[in-house]
Structure formats: C-alpha cells, structure tokens
Design a protein around this motif. Structure first.
Motif, short mmCIF file in Angstrom:
data_model
loop_
_atom_site.label_atom_id
_atom_site.label_comp_id
_atom_site.label_asym_id
_atom_site.label_seq_id
_atom_site.Cartn_x
_atom_site.Cartn_y
_atom_site.Cartn_z
N GLY A 60 -11.52 -4.46 3.26
CA GLY A 60 -12.29 -4.62 2.38
C GLY A 60 -12.54 -6.05 1.98
N THR A 61 -13.52 -6.50 1.25
CA THR A 61 -13.61 -7.87 0.76
C THR A 61 -13.88 -7.65 -0.68
OG1 THR A 61 -14.73 -8.49 2.85
CG2 THR A 61 -14.90 -10.08 1.12
N GLY A 62 -13.19 -8.66 -1.29
CA GLY A 62 -13.30 -8.71 -3.04
C GLY A 62 -12.68 -7.83 -3.58
N ASP A 63 -12.93 -7.32 -4.84
CA ASP A 63 -12.28 -6.49 -5.31
C ASP A 63 -12.59 -5.04 -4.97
OD1 ASP A 63 -11.48 -8.49 -7.00
OD2 ASP A 63 -13.04 -7.90 -8.60
N GLY A 64 -11.64 -4.06 -4.68
CA GLY A 64 -11.88 -2.70 -4.29
C GLY A 64 -10.79 -1.85 -4.85
N VAL A 65 -11.12 -0.42 -4.33
CA VAL A 65 -9.85 0.51 -4.63
C VAL A 65 -9.69 1.25 -3.52
CG1 VAL A 65 -9.74 2.58 -5.93
CG2 VAL A 65 -11.22 0.69 -7.16
N ILE A 66 -8.42 1.33 -3.07
CA ILE A 66 -7.81 1.99 -2.09
C ILE A 66 -7.57 3.72 -2.85
CG2 ILE A 66 -6.17 2.59 -0.36
CD1 ILE A 66 -5.89 -0.68 -0.57
N THR A 67 -8.12 4.52 -2.14
CA THR A 67 -7.78 6.07 -2.42
C THR A 67 -6.71 6.63 -1.33
OG1 THR A 67 -9.85 6.15 -3.32
CG2 THR A 67 -8.68 8.41 -2.89
N VAL A 68 -5.72 7.09 -1.98
CA VAL A 68 -4.56 7.71 -1.20
C VAL A 68 -4.79 9.03 -1.10
CG1 VAL A 68 -2.29 8.15 -0.86
CG2 VAL A 68 -2.95 5.87 -1.86
N SER A 69 -5.24 9.58 0.05
CA SER A 69 -5.57 11.35 0.18
C SER A 69 -4.45 12.11 0.71
CB SER A 69 -6.93 11.16 1.09
OG SER A 69 -6.43 10.82 2.38
N ASP A 70 -3.27 11.52 1.42
CA ASP A 70 -2.49 12.17 1.63
C ASP A 70 -0.94 11.66 1.79
OD1 ASP A 70 -0.99 14.79 2.16
OD2 ASP A 70 -1.47 14.68 4.55
N VAL A 71 0.18 12.14 1.38
CA VAL A 71 1.20 11.36 1.60
C VAL A 71 2.31 12.54 2.31
CG1 VAL A 71 3.38 10.42 0.50
CG2 VAL A 71 1.28 9.88 -0.51
N PRO A 72 3.07 12.28 3.27
CA PRO A 72 4.06 13.08 3.74
C PRO A 72 5.12 13.74 2.59
CG PRO A 72 4.34 10.99 4.85
CD PRO A 72 3.14 10.84 3.85
N ALA A 73 5.36 14.95 2.65
CA ALA A 73 5.91 15.67 1.63
C ALA A 73 7.55 15.07 1.58
CB ALA A 73 6.15 17.06 1.83
N GLY A 74 7.89 14.90 0.42
CA GLY A 74 9.49 14.53 0.42
C GLY A 74 9.79 12.93 0.91
N LYS A 75 8.43 12.22 1.32
CA LYS A 75 8.89 10.66 1.85
C LYS A 75 8.28 9.72 0.75
CE LYS A 75 8.63 10.01 6.08
NZ LYS A 75 8.19 9.84 7.50
N ARG A 76 8.95 8.39 0.89
CA ARG A 76 8.44 7.61 0.18
C ARG A 76 7.69 6.49 1.47
NH1 ARG A 76 10.88 2.67 -0.95
NH2 ARG A 76 10.46 1.68 -2.97
N CYS A 77 6.76 6.13 0.91
CA CYS A 77 5.81 5.25 1.80
C CYS A 77 5.54 3.94 1.11
CB CYS A 77 4.48 5.84 2.29
SG CYS A 77 4.75 7.43 3.33
N VAL A 78 5.34 2.70 1.89
CA VAL A 78 5.12 1.78 1.54
C VAL A 78 3.73 1.02 1.88
CG1 VAL A 78 6.02 -0.74 1.14
CG2 VAL A 78 7.67 1.03 1.05
N LEU A 79 2.77 0.86 1.01
CA LEU A 79 1.51 0.11 1.50
C LEU A 79 1.53 -1.47 0.97
CD1 LEU A 79 -1.39 0.99 2.23
CD2 LEU A 79 -1.91 0.97 -0.02
N THR A 80 1.20 -2.09 2.08
CA THR A 80 1.15 -3.69 1.69
C THR A 80 -0.41 -4.17 1.74
OG1 THR A 80 3.50 -3.83 2.44
CG2 THR A 80 2.10 -5.82 2.48
#
Length: 108
Positions: free
Chosen positions: A58-78
């Motif tokens: 995106g450009t400028g201010d925005g919102v990221i929506t997380v729709s699915d995470v693998p069960a039992g896992k920890r993911c890292v978003l950068t």
C-alpha cells in the motif's frame, strides 16, 4: 582527503513507518487488523506462505487484515516502507493462531 558534500534530491523528511500491534492473537471470529502508519509506499511480507493477509502492499496509512493463520503456528509479518537506503522495516509482528477462548458450555 577533503570532505565530500553529498546533496540529495529526496525530500528532507525521511521515511516514517510504524506498525501496531506488535503481537496479534488471531481470532477467527474477530477482525484481525494491523495498522500501518507511513508516509511512503510499503510492502508486507511473511516467510510462511500459509499466513493469509491483505493487502500485501500500500501507500501511506493503511490497514492489513489477517484472514487465516496456520493452526498452532506463530507467524511473523514484517512491513517495509520506502526503497533503497531510505527503506525502513517495522519490528516483526508476531501473529499466533489464538486458542478459542473458553466459554460456558452450551446447555442442552
């Protein structure tokens, strides 16, 4: 040697980037949002392709929506804003698949 002065055509304001929250417990029934505040174009990335989120950029201010995470896992978003030597990366946002909250047992 003599000092070298480097003049840059870029705007005087550097790239700003902040991302909140720093930790997200994924709630399948809720809105899982990460707020991006920036004055530049940005891209979000996660090494785990199983993490589903949008938009990825995106450009400028925005919102990221997380729709699915693998069960039992920890993911890292950068999130990275800007390009080249001016680029800034957010601290990693840790996203976990939250365990369902214990609620009262349904009565039959």
């Amino acid at each position: 040697g003599k000092p070298v002065t480097v003049t840059r055509a870029a705007d005087a304001v550097g790239v700003t980037l902040s991302v909140a929250p720093g930790n997200l417990d994924f709630n399948p029934a809720g809105e899982n949002r990460i707020t991006v505040t920036s004055n530049a174009a940005w891209q979000a990335s996660c090494p785990d392709a199983a993490l589903k989120f949008s938009p990825a950029s995106g450009t400028g201010d925005g919102v990221i929506t997380v729709s699915d995470v693998p069960a039992g896992k920890r993911c890292v978003l950068t999130v990275t804003a800007g390009t080249g030597s001016d680029a800034k990366s957010s601290g990693p946002v840790a996203i976990r698949s939250g365990k369902p909250r214990p609620g009262p047992e349904p009565r039959r």
